[in-house]
Design a protein around this motif. Structure first.
Motif, mmCIF file in Angstrom:
data_model
loop_
_atom_site.group_PDB
_atom_site.id
_atom_site.type_symbol
_atom_site.label_atom_id
_atom_site.label_comp_id
_atom_site.label_asym_id
_atom_site.label_seq_id
_atom_site.Cartn_x
_atom_site.Cartn_y
_atom_site.Cartn_z
ATOM 1 N N VAL A 1 0.856 -1.183 0.000
ATOM 2 C CA VAL A 1 0.000 0.000 0.000
ATOM 3 C C VAL A 1 0.893 1.235 0.000
ATOM 4 O O VAL A 1 1.726 1.393 0.886
ATOM 5 N N SER A 2 0.734 2.071 -1.001
ATOM 6 C CA SER A 2 1.470 3.329 -1.052
ATOM 7 C C SER A 2 0.510 4.477 -0.753
ATOM 8 O O SER A 2 -0.644 4.454 -1.209
ATOM 9 N N GLY A 3 1.009 5.482 -0.037
ATOM 10 C CA GLY A 3 0.147 6.558 0.431
ATOM 11 C C GLY A 3 -0.167 7.618 -0.619
ATOM 12 O O GLY A 3 -1.069 8.433 -0.420
ATOM 13 N N CYS A 4 0.585 7.613 -1.706
ATOM 14 C CA CYS A 4 0.300 8.558 -2.773
ATOM 15 C C CYS A 4 0.953 8.035 -4.037
ATOM 16 O O CYS A 4 1.686 7.052 -3.994
ATOM 17 N N PRO A 5 0.701 8.657 -5.177
ATOM 18 C CA PRO A 5 1.248 8.114 -6.431
ATOM 19 C C PRO A 5 2.773 8.088 -6.504
ATOM 20 O O PRO A 5 3.317 7.505 -7.437
ATOM 21 N N ARG A 6 3.495 8.696 -5.545
ATOM 22 C CA ARG A 6 4.955 8.535 -5.547
ATOM 23 C C ARG A 6 5.318 7.075 -5.318
ATOM 24 O O ARG A 6 6.401 6.619 -5.603
ATOM 25 N N ASN A 7 4.397 6.360 -4.720
ATOM 26 C CA ASN A 7 4.435 4.896 -4.693
ATOM 27 C C ASN A 7 5.694 4.317 -4.049
ATOM 28 O O ASN A 7 6.354 3.439 -4.610
ATOM 29 N N CYS A 8 6.038 4.834 -2.852
ATOM 30 C CA CYS A 8 7.263 4.379 -2.182
ATOM 31 C C CYS A 8 7.215 2.908 -1.789
ATOM 32 O O CYS A 8 8.256 2.293 -1.555
ATOM 33 N N ALA A 9 6.029 2.334 -1.693
ATOM 34 C CA ALA A 9 5.945 0.913 -1.329
ATOM 35 C C ALA A 9 5.971 0.013 -2.565
ATOM 36 O O ALA A 9 5.811 -1.196 -2.456
ATOM 37 N N GLU A 10 6.199 0.606 -3.730
ATOM 38 C CA GLU A 10 6.310 -0.172 -4.978
ATOM 39 C C GLU A 10 5.078 -1.043 -5.219
ATOM 40 O O GLU A 10 5.174 -2.212 -5.622
ATOM 41 N N ALA A 11 3.905 -0.450 -4.968
ATOM 42 C CA ALA A 11 2.664 -1.228 -5.056
ATOM 43 C C ALA A 11 2.378 -1.715 -6.470
ATOM 44 O O ALA A 11 1.626 -2.670 -6.654
ATOM 45 N N THR A 12 2.982 -1.089 -7.467
ATOM 46 C CA THR A 12 2.661 -1.467 -8.852
ATOM 47 C C THR A 12 3.522 -2.600 -9.391
ATOM 48 O O THR A 12 3.493 -2.898 -10.579
ATOM 49 N N ILE A 13 4.305 -3.252 -8.500
ATOM 50 C CA ILE A 13 4.919 -4.520 -8.917
ATOM 51 C C ILE A 13 4.546 -5.614 -7.917
ATOM 52 O O ILE A 13 5.298 -6.552 -7.684
ATOM 53 N N LYS A 14 3.376 -5.486 -7.322
ATOM 54 C CA LYS A 14 2.935 -6.499 -6.357
ATOM 55 C C LYS A 14 1.754 -7.294 -6.924
ATOM 56 O O LYS A 14 1.088 -6.865 -7.861
ATOM 57 N N ASP A 15 1.480 -8.417 -6.306
ATOM 58 C CA ASP A 15 0.344 -9.221 -6.754
ATOM 59 C C ASP A 15 -0.957 -8.450 -6.554
ATOM 60 O O ASP A 15 -1.852 -8.494 -7.392
ATOM 61 N N PHE A 16 -1.026 -7.759 -5.423
ATOM 62 C CA PHE A 16 -2.163 -6.872 -5.191
ATOM 63 C C PHE A 16 -1.618 -5.587 -4.576
ATOM 64 O O PHE A 16 -1.066 -5.603 -3.481
ATOM 65 N N GLY A 17 -1.734 -4.492 -5.297
ATOM 66 C CA GLY A 17 -1.161 -3.246 -4.808
ATOM 67 C C GLY A 17 -2.227 -2.168 -4.697
ATOM 68 O O GLY A 17 -3.128 -2.087 -5.529
ATOM 69 N N VAL A 18 -2.096 -1.357 -3.651
ATOM 70 C CA VAL A 18 -3.039 -0.250 -3.483
ATOM 71 C C VAL A 18 -2.255 1.054 -3.559
ATOM 72 O O VAL A 18 -1.239 1.204 -2.871
ATOM 73 N N VAL A 19 -2.700 1.949 -4.408
ATOM 74 C CA VAL A 19 -2.100 3.279 -4.439
ATOM 75 C C VAL A 19 -3.170 4.265 -3.980
ATOM 76 O O VAL A 19 -4.224 4.411 -4.620
ATOM 77 N N CYS A 20 -2.912 4.923 -2.833
ATOM 78 C CA CYS A 20 -3.892 5.854 -2.288
ATOM 79 C C CYS A 20 -3.833 7.158 -3.077
ATOM 80 O O CYS A 20 -2.754 7.645 -3.423
ATOM 81 N N VAL A 21 -5.004 7.697 -3.349
ATOM 82 C CA VAL A 21 -5.089 9.013 -3.968
ATOM 83 C C VAL A 21 -6.091 9.816 -3.148
ATOM 84 O O VAL A 21 -6.778 9.264 -2.273
ATOM 85 N N ASP A 22 -6.153 11.083 -3.435
ATOM 86 C CA ASP A 22 -6.988 11.951 -2.619
ATOM 87 C C ASP A 22 -8.433 11.474 -2.560
ATOM 88 O O ASP A 22 -9.079 11.499 -1.529
ATOM 89 N N SER A 23 -8.916 10.995 -3.701
ATOM 90 C CA SER A 23 -10.327 10.634 -3.782
ATOM 91 C C SER A 23 -10.584 9.174 -3.423
ATOM 92 O O SER A 23 -11.702 8.701 -3.551
ATOM 93 N N GLY A 24 -9.555 8.427 -3.058
ATOM 94 C CA GLY A 24 -9.810 7.028 -2.710
ATOM 95 C C GLY A 24 -8.595 6.144 -2.915
ATOM 96 O O GLY A 24 -7.474 6.505 -2.551
#
Ligand code: SRM
Ligand SMILES: Cc1cc2nc3c(=O)[nH]c(=O)nc-3n(C[C@H](O)[C@H](O)[C@H](O)COP(=O)(O)OP(=O)(O)OC[C@H]3O[C@@H](n4cnc5c(N)ncnc54)[C@H](O)[C@@H]3O)c2cc1C
Ligand code: SF4
Ligand code: FES
Lengths: 859, 109
Positions: free
Chosen positions: A725-748
């Motif tokens: 789970v990354s807290g914003c699109p800077r994506n420090c948790a590398e959520a976009t190379i995970k089996d299930f990744g969450v990228v938080c944005v302002d609206s959800g």
């Protein structure tokens, strides 16, 4: 070696008629499955032992020798106890007496017979077709005749611009002849290619010096006058000289001994034109060779008709290969014939489970320097869509045909590396709608780690190039193994060399080498892939059988599915154990002995036999108390090394197996549970700082990560499964190379799936966007469950998503809320028994035998 | 044969399709029990790179080494082709459920 369990006299007699590729492959499979069931006799009318017919093209081109293409040398037959009759043609089958008779009078009796008589080149019914100098392209004798002609004559004409014709033409050109290809169609390879690709092909072949006469129909082959070709071509060309008639050749001397027979000298077409021809190769097609079968009264209809077990209308007689018609189709390529061979051997061995359901085929042209691939429907048409890429300058052309969002056909010219991938997409009926835009550019191999080589250049590389980084296998080792052991398939190469057997990232390279070395279409995936050598059934067939037939234990499953081995192997047992567990989460009794040691001992085995221990740290969060507890444990058990892992946790290395339960007891007392760093299971939820501290954070990514980990921990999966789970699109948790990744944005929350950071990097696909944490959790459970229920064992989400297509997953999760809720509910049900800490259970004495010596001597 | 039989435990102490380890001064010995209750003993070191065979998956009369998946025949100690190598075999017998082991390795011939 033939084993001697069944006394010779008691064995049944098996006669194989046709000592060629399909028949012999069947015998090889049969000997593997039932080495001592039959006394085997083989008849072949060629004077050679079984050879790789495919490689006649390279032999003709002078790139290989006949010795190099022998598949089963005579010694092999002797070693297997097979009686081999070469140079003997079977002319009669007596089905009442159950005997066969050869042209020299040899008679052999059979209890079962296998007919594999191949096919015959079709000879155009034109005057002169029977002249000396007119040959087909089918066997070694034909190649000998062509090579012979090339040393004595100049003009060769190949009739037929198909695969075989072009390969013949190329070979004859390389042997120094002046070669023209005559083709009735509008363009070359009209059964494999569309026009643009064929034009590119023609251009490159013309650059190699071949001439083409398209839209020409042969009328007559004319002989030289008796006594040789003294008068030359002019004598025949008198009538209506074609304007582009080549200058008349210097009259070569006819070979000794042939002087008195007339030989073909020219070829005339329906339009009246004529060209010189000292050698005519008929490559206009093949016909199933069913003369013998028909004479024995076996039912033939454009091929000897067989059922799905490769049995003819006479139950004692089986048939495989090009002579066969299966569901109305006669195949002319080796890959499907080998599938038939496998099925046939299964029945001859009296295992009686395999079925042949037909094959999908693809073709390649074996002309060095020309890359061509085609499969399926490539001409397009009603209800079909085309995607085309054309770069004439680079000589590259790709056309993909889509039907109902699935790939229905492909033509590749120039760059054929992705042929196998397209073929797999066709076979798996993958819904490609979500990557249509990328489809043409192929499966991107650039992300593979461990080797940066471009596949296409692999054959030019020296033998010392390392192909398999895991097992240290070099290109030369692979080529050598393929030659020496006559390997044909990827699995065989793996078994012999280990190449691509570990992490698998070099699979594509190994396939390329295989295809180049063995010729033909061997890189192509089989139409159905059995789970392992113990069964004929595929992953999907087994999974549905377990559910449909309510199979609830391993032995029951093996029995029901007719397993070939008494208790499976190291490949199928873990898979079956998982499938059963997934199907019956609350009932199935897990089978520890069918689990890999890491999952049995709940730690990662190390190279010295010790284990590593990774306690779970929820969402990567920790505190002084936990760190102190870990430090105490490390000191107490003399842990030689600790490290912070890539999954945001702490790893303790080098723990002796017998110390594990005591160590877990201490960790358990401090509130830790197993981190499952060892399992085909849910692993970690990687999180970033999030809105609690980070100045950019939009949501509480750490808090959500903890909730996700609490939801999913303990779950057994087809393969490892990671979240972030990354807290914003800077994506420090590398959520976009995970089996299930969450990228938080302002609206959800954006939900991403199918990413992988391992051997082959794959960026996730966006599944959906949701507004609340509750929805994230529901999607997380539902996606995990869909993956658990549908993926093959040891298939991570990335290849799974690529196989079934994102659209399929969206249909089940996004478009149907009801289905999503059902999946999420099933996930929760399966989690109840799964969320019991395995470490605590063992610390309290469970599975004690696993962690103690049986005895110590001296006691 | 004049083996010196040492009682090491009961058949039931070894999981079916599994193994237990006997620790000796001369190294560890893996005692396997197959699906149909045959018992075999091998030195607990894989001929490849010394992996502990006792930790592998037992199937048929073979064990798959946990480190790199070589398959070793339990009855001969020989690696399954194309791999080449051999783990020493020890005589082992079961009498009335009591398993005994001899510490003199057998020779594969
Ligand atoms: C300990 C750790 C390395 C580290 O010190 O950082 C690690 C260690 C191992 N990884 Fe990993 N991986 C570790 C994070 C990763 C990551 C990073 C991550 O999770 O964010 C990746 C890439 C991300 C991914 O999986 O998509 C990663 C990709 C792999 C792969 C390739 C998987 C793939 O699908 O391509 C393998 C091989 C496999 O699973 O078949 C692997 C396998 C292994 C094994 C289990 C090899 C083995 O079978 O023995 C290593 C065990 C070492 C040991 O003895 O404990 N490890 N491994 C990391 C443990 C994280 C944790 O806390 O649980
Ligand atoms: C030049 C060439 C290139 C090819 N390239 C490719 C390729 O790239 N990829 C691919 O997949 N396929 C290729 N093929 C096709 C492939 O070789 C055939 O599909 C395959 O060999 C067919 O196997 P089979 O056993 O059915 O027939 P065959 O291999 O032809 O074997 C049949 C044997 O039976 C013998 N026989 C027939 N009747 C009798 C009888 N009455 N008594 C005794 N013996 C008899 C024949 O002499 C022959 O030896 C190529 C073929 C040729 C000729
Ligand atoms: S920890 Fe991972 S990357 Fe490192 S050697 Fe082991 S498997 Fe390879
Ligand atoms: S140590 Fe056993 S396979 Fe490598």
């Amino acid at each position: 070696m033939a084993s001697m369990n069944t006394p010779r006299a008691a064995r049944m007699k098996l006669v194989l008629v046709g000592n060629g590729m399909a028949g012999m492959r069947t015998l090889e499979e049969l000997l593997k499955a039932a080495p001592d069931l039959y006394d085997i006799t083989v008849f072949g009318d060629e004077p050679h032992p079984n050879y790789n017919r495919i490689m006649l093209s390279p032999v003709l081109a002078g790139e290989q020798t006949v010795e190099q293409i022998i598949l089963n040398p005579r010694d092999w037959y002797a070693e297997m106890g097979i009686t081999l009759h070469t140079g003997k043609k079977i002319v009669k089958i007596d089905r009442k007496r159950r005997t066969v008779e050869a042209d020299d009078g040899t008679v052999a009796a059979y209890d079962r017979m296998l007919l594999a008589t191949g096919s015959k080149p079709f000879v155009l019914p034109v005057p002169g077709a029977d002249l000396p100098g007119v040959v087909g392209f089918r066997d070694i004798a034909d190649v000998d005749a062509m090579v012979d002609a090339s040393t004595n004559y100049k003009y060769a004409v190949v009739i037929g611009g198909g695969l075989l014709g072009l390969e013949a033409a190329n070979g004859l050109k390389l042997r120094g002849m002046d070669v023209s290809v005559v083709h009735i169609g509008d363009w070359l390879l009209d059964r494999q290619l569309d026009e643009p690709a064929a034009r590119l092909l023609q251009k490159s072949l013309e650059e190699k010096g071949l001439k083409f006469l398209l839209k020409k129909q042969t009328e007559e082959l004319s002989p030289s006058p008796v006594g040789g070709r003294g008068v030359g071509v002019r004598a025949v060309a008198e009538g209506t000289p074609a304007p582009d008639l080549p200058p008349s050749p210097p009259a070569p001397l006819p070979p000794a001994g042939e002087g008195s027979k007339p030989r073909v000298q020219s070829i005339r077409f329906k339009d009246g034109s004529e060209i010189p021809a000292d050698l005519v190769v008929m490559a206009v097609g093949i016909r199933p060779n069913t003369a013998l079968a028909e004479s024995a009264g076996l039912y033939c209809n454009r091929g000897l008709v067989v059922n799905d077990t490769m049995q003819t209308y006479d139950p004692r007689i089986y048939a495989v290969g090009e002579c066969v018609s299966h569901r109305g189709i006669a195949y002319g390529l080796v890959a499907p014939l080998f599938e038939q061979a496998k099925v046939c051997a299964n029945h001859l061995a009296e295992h009686g489970v395999a079925q042949y359901g037909g094959s999908m085929t693809s073709t390649k042209l074996k002309v060095t320097g020309i890359d061509l691939f085609s499969a399926g429907n490539f001409m397009g048409g009603k209800g079909l869509e085309e995607i085309v890429f054309q770069d004439v300058g680079r000589g590259s052309y790709k056309k993909l045909i889509l039907k109902d969002n699935q790939l229905a056909g492909a033509v590749l010219y120039g760059d054929t590396l992705d042929g196998t991938w397209y073929f797999e997409l066709m076979r798996d009926h993958t819904d490609v709608s979500d990557f249509r835009d990328k489809l043409l550019f192929g499966r991107n191999h650039l992300g593979d780690s461990g080797h940066g080589d471009e596949k296409g250049r692999i054959m030019a590389m020296p033998d010392s190039t390392e192909i398999c980084g895991c097992n240290g296998v070099c290109k030369g080792d692979i080529v050598k193994a393929i030659h020496e052991n006559k390997l044909f398939t990827l699995d065989e190469v793996r078994a012999h060399t280990k190449a691509s057997g570990s992490c698998g990232s070099c699979t594509g390279l190994v396939e390329t080498i295989l295809a180049a070395t063995v010729g033909g279409d061997y890189s192509v995936a089989p139409s159905k892939k059995p789970l392992c050598g113990c069964t004929e059934y595929s992953h999907d067939e087994i999974r549905s059988a377990i559910v449909d037939n309510k199979l609830k234990s391993l032995p029951e499953t093996l029995r029901f599915m007719d397993w070939k081995t008494p208790d499976g192997c190291a490949k199928c047992r873990p898979a079956l154990n998982y499938y059963l567990l997934c199907a019956w989460p609350t009932e199935y009794q897990d089978d520890a002995q069918s689990r890999y040691i890491n999952e049995r001992a709940h730690g990662n085995i190390q190279k010295d036999g010790s284990f590593s221990v990774v306690p779970r740290m929820w969402g990567g969060l920790t505190n002084p108390k936990e760190l102190r507890a870990i430090a105490d444990v490390a000191e107490k058990f003399n842990v030689p090394e600790m490290k912070v892992t890539g999954g945001q946790r702490i790893d303790l290395f080098g723990v002796k197996k017998e110390d594990l339960p005591a160590m877990w007891q201490d960790l358990s007392d401090a509130g830790f549970v197993s981190g499952h760093a060892y399992g085909k299971a849910m692993r970690t939820v990687k999180t970033c700082v999030g809105s609690k501290w980070c100045r950019f954070g939009t949501q509480d990514s750490t808090g959500l990560g903890v909730k996700l980990e609490q939801l999913t921990w303990g779950s057994w999966m087809p393969h490892k499964y990671k979240l972030a789970v990354s807290g914003c699109p800077r994506n420090c948790a590398e959520a976009t190379i995970k089996d299930f990744g969450v990228v938080c944005v302002d609206s959800g929350y954006e939900l991403h799936i199918g990413g992988n950071g391992g051997i082959k990097v794959r960026v996730t696909d966006l599944l959906s966007k949701v507004e609340s944490e509750e929805q994230v959790l529901e999607f997380a459970g539902a996606f995990a469950q869909l993956y658990r229920e549908e993926a093959h064992y040891l298939e991570r989400t990335a290849p799974w998503v690529e196989r079934v297509g994102l659209a399929h997953i969206k249909a089940k999760l996004v478009e149907s809320e009801a289905n999503r809720k059902l999946l999420a509910e099933r996930f929760l049900i399966s989690q109840q028994p799964a969320q019991v800490d395995p470490w605590k259970v063992r610390a309290e004495g469970g599975q004690k035998h696993e962690f103690t010596h049986l005895t110590v001597i001296p006691a | 044969m004049n083996e010196n039989w040492l009682e090491i435990g009961h058949l039931e102490d070894i999981p079916r399709q599994g193994a237990r380890v006997v620790k000796t001064t001369a190294g560890e010995i893996a005692v396997f029990r197959t699906v149909d209750d045959e018992v075999f003993a091998l030195r607990d070191k894989c001929p490849h790179k010394g992996g502990p065979l006792s930790q592998g998956i037992v199937h048929g009369k073979k064990v798959a080494c946990p480190l790199h998946d070589w398959k070793i025949n339990l009855d001969t100690g020989l690696a399954v082709a194309p791999d080449v190598g051999c783990a020493a075999r020890y005589p082992v017998r079961v009498v009335d459920g009591q398993v005994s082991l001899s510490l003199t390795p057998e020779h594969t011939g």
